[in-house]
Motif scaffolding. Structure first.
Motif, PDB file in Angstrom:
ATOM      1  N   VAL A 182       0.833  -1.205   0.000  1.00  0.00           N
ATOM      2  CA  VAL A 182       0.000   0.000   0.000  1.00  0.00           C
ATOM      3  C   VAL A 182       0.862   1.248   0.000  1.00  0.00           C
ATOM      4  N   VAL A 183       1.849   1.292   0.914  1.00  0.00           N
ATOM      5  CA  VAL A 183       2.691   2.483   1.059  1.00  0.00           C
ATOM      6  C   VAL A 183       3.520   2.749  -0.189  1.00  0.00           C
ATOM      7  N   ASP A 184       3.974   1.678  -0.840  1.00  0.00           N
ATOM      8  CA  ASP A 184       4.830   1.840  -2.020  1.00  0.00           C
ATOM      9  C   ASP A 184       4.047   1.944  -3.322  1.00  0.00           C
ATOM     10  N   ALA A 185       2.726   1.790  -3.245  1.00  0.00           N
ATOM     11  CA  ALA A 185       1.912   1.860  -4.460  1.00  0.00           C
ATOM     12  C   ALA A 185       1.933   3.273  -5.037  1.00  0.00           C
ATOM     13  N   THR A 186       2.027   3.352  -6.348  1.00  0.00           N
ATOM     14  CA  THR A 186       2.049   4.653  -7.013  1.00  0.00           C
ATOM     15  C   THR A 186       0.791   5.459  -6.698  1.00  0.00           C
ATOM     16  N   ALA A 187      -0.354   4.780  -6.663  1.00  0.00           N
ATOM     17  CA  ALA A 187      -1.610   5.475  -6.395  1.00  0.00           C
ATOM     18  C   ALA A 187      -1.607   6.133  -5.022  1.00  0.00           C
ATOM     19  N   PHE A 188      -1.055   5.434  -4.014  1.00  0.00           N
ATOM     20  CA  PHE A 188      -1.000   5.975  -2.660  1.00  0.00           C
ATOM     21  C   PHE A 188      -0.123   7.221  -2.615  1.00  0.00           C
ATOM     22  N   ARG A 189       1.006   7.158  -3.278  1.00  0.00           N
ATOM     23  CA  ARG A 189       1.918   8.298  -3.287  1.00  0.00           C
ATOM     24  C   ARG A 189       1.309   9.488  -4.029  1.00  0.00           C
ATOM     25  N   VAL A 190       0.588   9.203  -5.099  1.00  0.00           N
ATOM     26  CA  VAL A 190      -0.068  10.275  -5.839  1.00  0.00           C
ATOM     27  C   VAL A 190      -1.133  10.944  -4.979  1.00  0.00           C
ATOM     28  N   VAL A 191      -1.898  10.140  -4.246  1.00  0.00           N
ATOM     29  CA  VAL A 191      -2.932  10.694  -3.364  1.00  0.00           C
ATOM     30  C   VAL A 191      -2.302  11.634  -2.339  1.00  0.00           C
ATOM     31  N   LEU A 192      -1.176  11.238  -1.749  1.00  0.00           N
ATOM     32  CA  LEU A 192      -0.507  12.089  -0.763  1.00  0.00           C
ATOM     33  C   LEU A 192      -0.033  13.388  -1.397  1.00  0.00           C
ATOM     34  N   ARG A 193       0.516  13.304  -2.597  1.00  0.00           N
ATOM     35  CA  ARG A 193       1.005  14.515  -3.258  1.00  0.00           C
ATOM     36  C   ARG A 193      -0.157  15.439  -3.627  1.00  0.00           C
ATOM     37  N   VAL A 194      -1.251  14.854  -4.080  1.00  0.00           N
ATOM     38  CA  VAL A 194      -2.424  15.663  -4.416  1.00  0.00           C
ATOM     39  C   VAL A 194      -2.974  16.332  -3.168  1.00  0.00           C
ATOM     40  N   LEU A 195      -2.996  15.604  -2.048  1.00  0.00           N
ATOM     41  CA  LEU A 195      -3.477  16.165  -0.790  1.00  0.00           C
ATOM     42  C   LEU A 195      -2.608  17.339  -0.351  1.00  0.00           C
ATOM     43  N   LEU A 224       3.979   9.745  14.201  1.00  0.00           N
ATOM     44  CA  LEU A 224       3.053   8.639  13.951  1.00  0.00           C
ATOM     45  C   LEU A 224       3.271   7.973  12.596  1.00  0.00           C
ATOM     46  N   LEU A 225       3.573   8.773  11.580  1.00  0.00           N
ATOM     47  CA  LEU A 225       3.549   8.268  10.208  1.00  0.00           C
ATOM     48  C   LEU A 225       4.900   8.242   9.513  1.00  0.00           C
ATOM     49  N   GLY A 226       5.924   8.819  10.111  1.00  0.00           N
ATOM     50  CA  GLY A 226       7.221   8.872   9.453  1.00  0.00           C
ATOM     51  C   GLY A 226       7.445  10.218   8.776  1.00  0.00           C
ATOM     52  N   PRO A 227       8.347  10.293   7.804  1.00  0.00           N
ATOM     53  CA  PRO A 227       8.698  11.581   7.167  1.00  0.00           C
ATOM     54  C   PRO A 227       7.576  12.122   6.289  1.00  0.00           C
ATOM     55  N   VAL A 228       6.587  12.732   6.913  1.00  0.00           N
ATOM     56  CA  VAL A 228       5.374  13.179   6.237  1.00  0.00           C
ATOM     57  C   VAL A 228       5.654  14.248   5.195  1.00  0.00           C
ATOM     58  N   TRP A 229       6.487  15.231   5.554  1.00  0.00           N
ATOM     59  CA  TRP A 229       6.682  16.342   4.627  1.00  0.00           C
ATOM     60  C   TRP A 229       7.307  15.885   3.318  1.00  0.00           C
ATOM     61  N   LYS A 230       8.172  14.893   3.369  1.00  0.00           N
ATOM     62  CA  LYS A 230       8.768  14.358   2.149  1.00  0.00           C
ATOM     63  C   LYS A 230       7.691  13.784   1.240  1.00  0.00           C
ATOM     64  N   ALA A 231       6.641  13.210   1.832  1.00  0.00           N
ATOM     65  CA  ALA A 231       5.591  12.563   1.052  1.00  0.00           C
ATOM     66  C   ALA A 231       4.588  13.558   0.465  1.00  0.00           C
ATOM     67  N   ILE A 232       4.360  14.688   1.143  1.00  0.00           N
ATOM     68  CA  ILE A 232       3.317  15.613   0.693  1.00  0.00           C
ATOM     69  C   ILE A 232       3.848  16.955   0.228  1.00  0.00           C
ATOM     70  N   SER A 233       5.162  17.169   0.294  1.00  0.00           N
ATOM     71  CA  SER A 233       5.763  18.469   0.001  1.00  0.00           C
ATOM     72  C   SER A 233       5.326  19.023  -1.354  1.00  0.00           C
ATOM     73  N   PRO A 234       4.684  20.180  -1.377  1.00  0.00           N
ATOM     74  CA  PRO A 234       4.273  20.762  -2.664  1.00  0.00           C
ATOM     75  C   PRO A 234       5.461  21.183  -3.527  1.00  0.00           C
ATOM     76  N   VAL A 235       6.573  21.577  -2.906  1.00  0.00           N
ATOM     77  CA  VAL A 235       7.720  21.969  -3.735  1.00  0.00           C
ATOM     78  C   VAL A 235       8.321  20.750  -4.422  1.00  0.00           C
ATOM     79  N   ARG A 236       8.302  19.603  -3.759  1.00  0.00           N
ATOM     80  CA  ARG A 236       8.742  18.364  -4.430  1.00  0.00           C
ATOM     81  C   ARG A 236       7.792  18.029  -5.580  1.00  0.00           C
ATOM     82  N   THR A 237       6.501  18.219  -5.334  1.00  0.00           N
ATOM     83  CA  THR A 237       5.519  17.905  -6.369  1.00  0.00           C
ATOM     84  C   THR A 237       5.689  18.810  -7.581  1.00  0.00           C
TER      85      THR A 237
END
Length: 441
Positions: free
Chosen positions: A64-77, A118-131
C-alpha cells in the motif's frame, strides 16, 4: 478563550498553563536520577545498528505504502492544502481570522511533529515543492533526482538550519508576524528557493536543505517506521533514531529547534518582560539578541559537552558533536509537546473553522464554519501539568539512552563511562532549563 489571547506567538500564545514548582523540581530530580542510573547500569555493548535493526513491515502494508496510487494521493493532498492556503493568502483579507496564519504557524510548524512521530517523514511525502519539481521534470523530460550540479557534501544540512532560523525569526521576533504581507513574502521566498535548489541539485536538495523536510525527517526517526535498501521496516524508535545520517550542520539544526523553543518560553517569563519594559534598548533588538543567544548557547553547550571527552586513535573531536546530535532530538520533541500541546489542539481547531471562510466573507466552503473549539485540555490543568513534565522527562531519558549507545560505540573503553559525563551534564542542563522555562512562562 478569545482570539486576543493567542497574539503572543505568531497568531497565538504557545504556553499551556504554568506548572507548579513541585512538578518542575520532581521532573528535574527524575531526569537526574534516571540519567545516572542509565550511565551506571545500562548495557556495555552497542545495541542499535541502523544496518541490521528492525524487521520487514507486513507485506500488505508495504504494498500500500509503495503503491504509485498511494503516493499520488498524498502529493495531491499536500498540493491541494497548499493551493487552498495560497488562495486565502492572495485573495483573503489581512485579518487574524484569515486561516493562512494558523496554517503557517500551527498546522505546518507544530503539526509536523505528531504527524511525523506517527507516520514517518510526512513532509517528504506531501511536500508541494517536491511535487512542483516533479511536474517540471516530467514536462521537460528530466529526472527530478538529478540536478545540473551535485549537491556539495560540505554543506550538509546547514541550509536547512538557516531556513529553520528564518522561520522561527518571523514567528517569534519579527514585530509584524501577524500581518499577511510578510507571511506571503516568506512563503513565496521559500517556494522560490526550493524550486531553484531542486532544479540545480535535484531531490538531494530537499533532503538536506528544505527546513521542513529536514525537521520532519528528524522527528520521524522517533517513529516506528524506517527504510533500508528501499524496504519498509518496523523498528523501535531508539533503533530508528540511531539511523540518523550524520552530516555537517546537524548540531546547528537541533540548536535552532531547541534554542528557539526555549526562547519562546523565556520571552514570556516575568524577569524578561520586566527587563525589556525597563530597558531603553529596542524590544526587537533585545529579542533578536536573546533568541540568537539561546540558539548559539545550545549549540556551544552541546559541542563542548561532546568534545570534552577522551577519544581513541584516529578520532577527531570536532566530529563528535554531529555524531551525537541525534540524541538531542527526543529532548526537542518532548519540549515541543510540553510547550505547544494546547496551542496545536485549540488553535489548530480554530484554524480549521476559519479555513471554511478563507476570504472572510461569511462562506462555509468546508462545512466547518459553525464548529466550536473544544477547550477540554485547558479545563484539566493537573493533567496538562503532568503531561508537560512527563513529556520533557521521557524525551530526556530517550536522549540519554541514545547518547549512551552511541558513546560506547565511539569512545575507547577507558572513557566509555567517564567520557559521557560532560555530555550527560549538558543534557541534564537542557532538561532542567526547559522545565524551569515552562514554569517561568
Amino acid at each position: 478563550m478569545s482570539d486576543g489571547q493567542y497574539l503572543a506567538h505568531g497568531i497565538g500564545g504557545a504556553k499551556d498553563l504554568p506548572i507548579s514548582p513541585e512538578l518542575a523540581i520532581a521532573g528535574a530530580v527524575a531526569a537526574l536520577t534516571v540519567s545516572f542510573t542509565v550511565l551506571a547500569l545500562a548495557w556495555r555493548k552497542p545495541r542499535y545498528d541502523a544496518a541490521t535493526s528492525g524487521r520487514p513491515a507486513p507485506a500488505f502494508l508495504e504494498r500500500v505504502v509503495d503503491a504509485t496510487a498511494f503516493r499520488v494521493v498524498l502529493r495531491v493532498l499536500g498540493m491541494a492544502v497548499f493551493l487552498y492556503g495560497a488562495y486565502a493568502a492572495v485573495l483573503g483579507q489581512d485579518l487574524l481570522t484569515n486561516p493562512v496564519f494558523g496554517m503557517f504557524y500551527v498546522w505546518w510548524w507544530v503539526g509536523l511533529v505528531p504527524l511525523s512521530l506517527l507516520l514517518g517523514p510526512v513532509w517528504k511525502a506531501i511536500s508541494p515543492v517536491r511535487t512542483i519539481n516533479l511536474l517540471f521534470a516530467r514536462v521537460s523530460g528530466g529526472d527530478p533526482d538529478q540536478g545540473v550540479f551535485t549537491y556539495p557534501e560540505r554543506l550538509g544540512v546547514w541550509p536547512a538550519a538557516i531556513g529553520l532560523y528564518a522561520f522561527v525569526w518571523i514567528e517569534l521576533v519579527y514585530p509584524f508576524s501577524t500581518e499577511l504581507g510578510p507571511v506571503r513574502l516568506w512563503v513565496a521566498t521559500y517556494v522560490a528557493v526550493m524550486l531553484l535548489g531542486g532544479a540545480l541539485f535535484g531531490n538531494t536538495f530537499y533532503e538536506r536543505a528544505d527546513p521542513f523536510e529536514v525537521y520532519s525527517s528528524l522527528v520521524a526517526k522517533l517513529s516506528p517506521w524506517g527504510r533500508r535498501d528501499g524496504r519498509l521496516l518496523v523498528r523501535s524508535p531508539l533503533a530508528n533514531l540511531d539511523s540518523v545520517t550524520v552530516r555537517p550542520g546537524l548540531v546547528a539544526v537541533v540548536a535552532v529547534l531547541f534554542g528557539s523553543t526555549a526562547f519562546d518560553s523565556f520571552k514570556e517569563s516575568t524577569p524578561w518582560v520586566k527587563f525589556i519594559q525597563s530597558s531603553d534598548v529596542s524590544v526587537q533588538l533585545l529579542n533578536n539578541l536573546a533568541m540568537l543567544s539561546f540558539v548559539v548557547g545550545v549549540g556551544l553547550i552541546f559541542a563542548v559537552g561532546t568534545m570534552a571527552t577522551g577519544v581513541g586513535p584516529g578520532t577527531d573531536r570536532r566530529t563528535l558533536p554531529n555524531q551525537f546530535a541525534h540524541s538531542v532530538v527526543p529532548i526537542i520533541v518532548g519540549y515541543i509537546v510540553a510547550h505547544y500541546l494546547t496551542y496545536l489542539v485549540q488553535v489548530g481547531q480554530q484554524t480549521l473553522i476559519q479555513a471554511s471562510d478563507p476570504l472572510s466573507k461569511g462562506q462555509d466552503l468546508l462545512g466547518t464554519g459553525d464548529w466550536g473549539v473544544n477547550y477540554w485540555l485547558s479545563y484539566h490543568p493537573t493533567l496538562l501539568a503532568n503531561t508537560k513534565v512527563l513529556a520533557v522527562v521521557i524525551g530526556h531519558v530517550v536522549g540519554v539512552v541514545a547518547a549512551h549507545d552511541r558513546a560506547i560505540r565511539l569512545l575507547p573503553k577507558r572513557h566509555q563511562l567517564t567520557g559521557q559525563l560532560p555530555l550527560l551534564l549538558a543534557m541534564v542542563a537542557f532538561t532542567v532549563g526547559g522545565l524551569y522555562l515552562l514554569f517561568a512562562a
